[in-house]
Write an enzyme that holds these catalytic residues in place. Structure first.
Site, PDB file in Angstrom:
ATOM      1  N   ALA A 137       0.857  -1.185   0.000  1.00 47.49           N
ATOM      2  CA  ALA A 137       0.000   0.000   0.000  1.00 47.49           C
ATOM      3  C   ALA A 137       0.889   1.230   0.000  1.00 47.49           C
ATOM      4  O   ALA A 137       2.028   1.198   0.475  1.00 47.49           O
ATOM      5  CB  ALA A 137      -0.910   0.004   1.227  1.00 47.49           C
ATOM      6  N   SER A 138       0.354   2.331  -0.554  1.00 44.24           N
ATOM      7  CA  SER A 138       1.108   3.569  -0.613  1.00 44.24           C
ATOM      8  C   SER A 138       0.185   4.714  -0.222  1.00 44.24           C
ATOM      9  O   SER A 138      -0.898   4.864  -0.784  1.00 44.24           O
ATOM     10  CB  SER A 138       1.659   3.793  -2.028  1.00 44.24           C
ATOM     11  OG  SER A 138       2.358   4.998  -2.113  1.00 44.24           O
ATOM     12  N   ASP A 293     -10.708   6.800  12.980  1.00 47.00           N
ATOM     13  CA  ASP A 293     -10.905   6.673  11.533  1.00 47.00           C
ATOM     14  C   ASP A 293     -11.241   5.225  11.169  1.00 47.00           C
ATOM     15  O   ASP A 293     -10.504   4.565  10.436  1.00 47.00           O
ATOM     16  CB  ASP A 293      -9.634   7.135  10.809  1.00 47.00           C
ATOM     17  CG  ASP A 293      -9.859   7.336   9.318  1.00 47.00           C
ATOM     18  OD1 ASP A 293     -11.033   7.483   8.911  1.00 47.00           O
ATOM     19  OD2 ASP A 293      -8.867   7.346   8.561  1.00 47.00           O
TER      20      ASP A 293
END
Length: 550
Positions: A137-138, A293
């Protein structure tokens, strides 16, 4: 002088970035904002002319999201923060900015490799049996690589982007300067306190950049959920974790919004929704430390229905009193008790500088009576909370940041739950902790502890008071302490006291005159006694008339 020179040099250094930010705003149709700040001159004339030829085609909220995406990591994070502040911006903007994602182009592996080598001070082959050069993931601040330790454990390496701290700090300085300009040149924004918001954002983002903070958060969650079979907190590998890198357990499973994947694990999506909600509610009301979140990308479902929260960078914190006040607020909404709701909002520091109490009371009353039968089983909590925030925003009240995060978390987890089960209702899951909070308030042990604390406070005051009074009196004697009394209506009070004293004195004179006349009547001339009686009667009539006028 040195500070002024340093600040001027910094502004000159940041001028190209200023120009880029302002040019981007104009490109997406926010020329009015740039003009209101009197910053048009920073944009090159040729750029201004070119930008004027392409009018924006999207609506204003969409264009604000595009501005954030174009300006990079700091502004993506700012947009995400604003998406959690429906008390500051309209719902159309919060909904659009909520679509901002951290998915960005990954940086080259050789840079990640250089960072890891520098952080560990040794070749990576000594640290890992294997390291996948393709990131899993980035994001705007970091990217994640899968690695295998020499003991066979698979871990995720979260690596902070190179030079990101310098870039972010420059952007934060510019944002603070723009916020100060906005407060001076856009008075209408004063009630929203732009500079305070910029400083809050700076604090939040700097904490997110320091991975040691996230590591401590993971440890805290592990302790809180130790022995809880419904939650799995990934372990951290301390040896390979630094302020720029976190090494943690690699979590498999399926995403919480993957209905087919959940069913493939033999699980009921509705039960998964309840399990996820219970974890968040436990964090809020039992621990006062919650995931701020909890969107689907940050929640994984493991075999057996175990929920594994990911990304520990954004957490909210509530003390015991705040949790009780939140329970009071929800209870007041459900009971349709306007006074209780207003009292709970005030206790939660939801206040404003210039508030019309009657108008606020009217709007809260309309809100809670818009639902004829409020109960935890019947209400749509997310709708009710959004309506409450709308009222708060209308009256320019300020909401503490952690309370905003709480509202956002509850709304997000309810939305996620309804993707799994259209009949999911988080309000029903709230009933047990709210009841427990109400009972805890009157628990004998707590009442005893409060009594002990009160006694300790009284003892401390009683011990300090003699010394304090003694020092104060000595200071007054030496002329070091002046005591000033400011009594409103003091002159009127003095006049009233003088009048009362005169009436009392006259009453004593009349009484003495009547007693003396009675004595004279028995032993002396009757004419003198009758004269005294007449004078006493006249004075009594005058006194009665005077008292009636007072």
């Amino acid at each position: 002088m040195a500070d002024l020179i340093r600040e001027t040099v910094n502004h000159l250094r940041d001028l190209p970035r200023y120009r880029q930010i302002l040019t981007t705003l104009v490109r997406y149709g926010y020329q009015d904002v740039v003009s209101a700040l009197h910053l048009d001159a920073i944009i090159r004339p040729i750029e201004r002319a070119a930008l004027g030829e392409t009018p924006p085609v999207h609506d204003r909220p969409q264009r604000l999201r595009m501005v954030c995406e174009d300006l990079g990591p700091t502004f993506v994070k700012l947009g995400q923060l604003l998406s959690t502040r429906p008390d500051l911006i309209p719902e159309a903007y919060t909904n659009e900015l909520a679509a901002l994602r951290d998915d960005v182009r990954p940086f080259p592996f050789d840079q990640a490799e250089a960072i890891l080598t520098k952080e560990y001070g040794r070749p990576l082959a000594e640290c890992f049996a294997s390291l996948d050069p393709v990131p899993v993931a980035s994001a705007s601040i970091s990217q994640v690589h899968r690695a295998v330790l020499h003991d066979g454990r698979t871990i995720a390496l979260k690596v902070r982007r190179p030079e990101i701290q310098k870039v972010v700090q420059a952007d934060l300085d510019i944002l603070k300067n723009l916020a100060q300009l906005a407060e001076r040149r856009l008075p209408a924004l004063g009630v929203y306190k732009p500079l305070a918001l910029a400083l809050e954002f700076e604090r939040s983002l700097k904490r997110e950049l320091d991975f040691t903070v996230e590591l401590r958060t993971m440890h805290r969650c592990q302790q809180q959920f130790a022995g809880d079979p419904t939650a799995h907190i990934p372990f951290a590998v301390e040896e390979f974790s630094t302020p720029r890198v976190i090494a943690m357990e690699f979590i498999g499973g399926v995403s919480v919004d993957d209905l087919e994947g959940i069913r493939g694990l033999g699980l009921d999506p509705g039960q998964v929704a309840i399990a996820g909600a219970k974890i968040l509610i436990k964090q809020i009301f039992q621990f006062g430390f919650f995931h701020a979140d909890p969107h689907p990308g940050n929640l994984r479902v493991l075999p057996g229905g175990v929920i594994a929260p990911l990304d520990y960078g954004m957490f909210g914190q509530l003390d015991g009193r705040t949790r009780e006040r939140i329970a009071d607020l929800l209870a007041g909404l459900i009971a349709q008790d306007v006074d209780r709701v207003l009292k709970a909002l005030d206790a939660l520091d939801v206040r404003g500088d210039q508030v019309d109490p009657k108008a606020l009371r009217r709007d809260v009353d309309e809100l809670i009576h818009a639902y004829p039968e409020l109960s935890l089983d019947a209400i749509d909590l997310s709708v009710l909370l959004r309506e409450l925030v709308r009222v708060i925003r209308t009256h320019h009240l300020h909401i503490p940041p952690d309370l905003v995060l709480l509202i956002r978390s509850l709304v997000t987890i309810e939305s996620t739950g309804r993707q799994l089960d259209p009949h999911f209702d988080i309000a029903r899951q709230l009933e047990p902790p709210l009841r427990a909070l109400a009972l805890r308030r009157y628990h004998p042990i707590r009442l005893l502890n409060q009594s002990v604390r009160t006694a300790e406070d009284l003892q401390r005051i009683a011990t300090l008071l003699p010394d304090l009074l003694s020092h104060s009196l000595e200071s007054i004697k030496r002329g070091e302490l002046n005591v000033k009394f400011d009594l409103q209506g003091f002159e009127r009070l003095v006049k009233q006291l003088i009048r009362a004293s005169n009436i009392l004195a006259m009453g004593i004179v009349i009484s003495g005159l009547l007693v003396a006349s009675s004595l004279v009547l028995r032993v002396g001339p009757a004419s003198l006694a009758y004269t005294g009686y007449a004078a006493g009667v006249i004075l009594s009539l005058w006194l009665g008339w005077t008292m009636s006028r007072s």
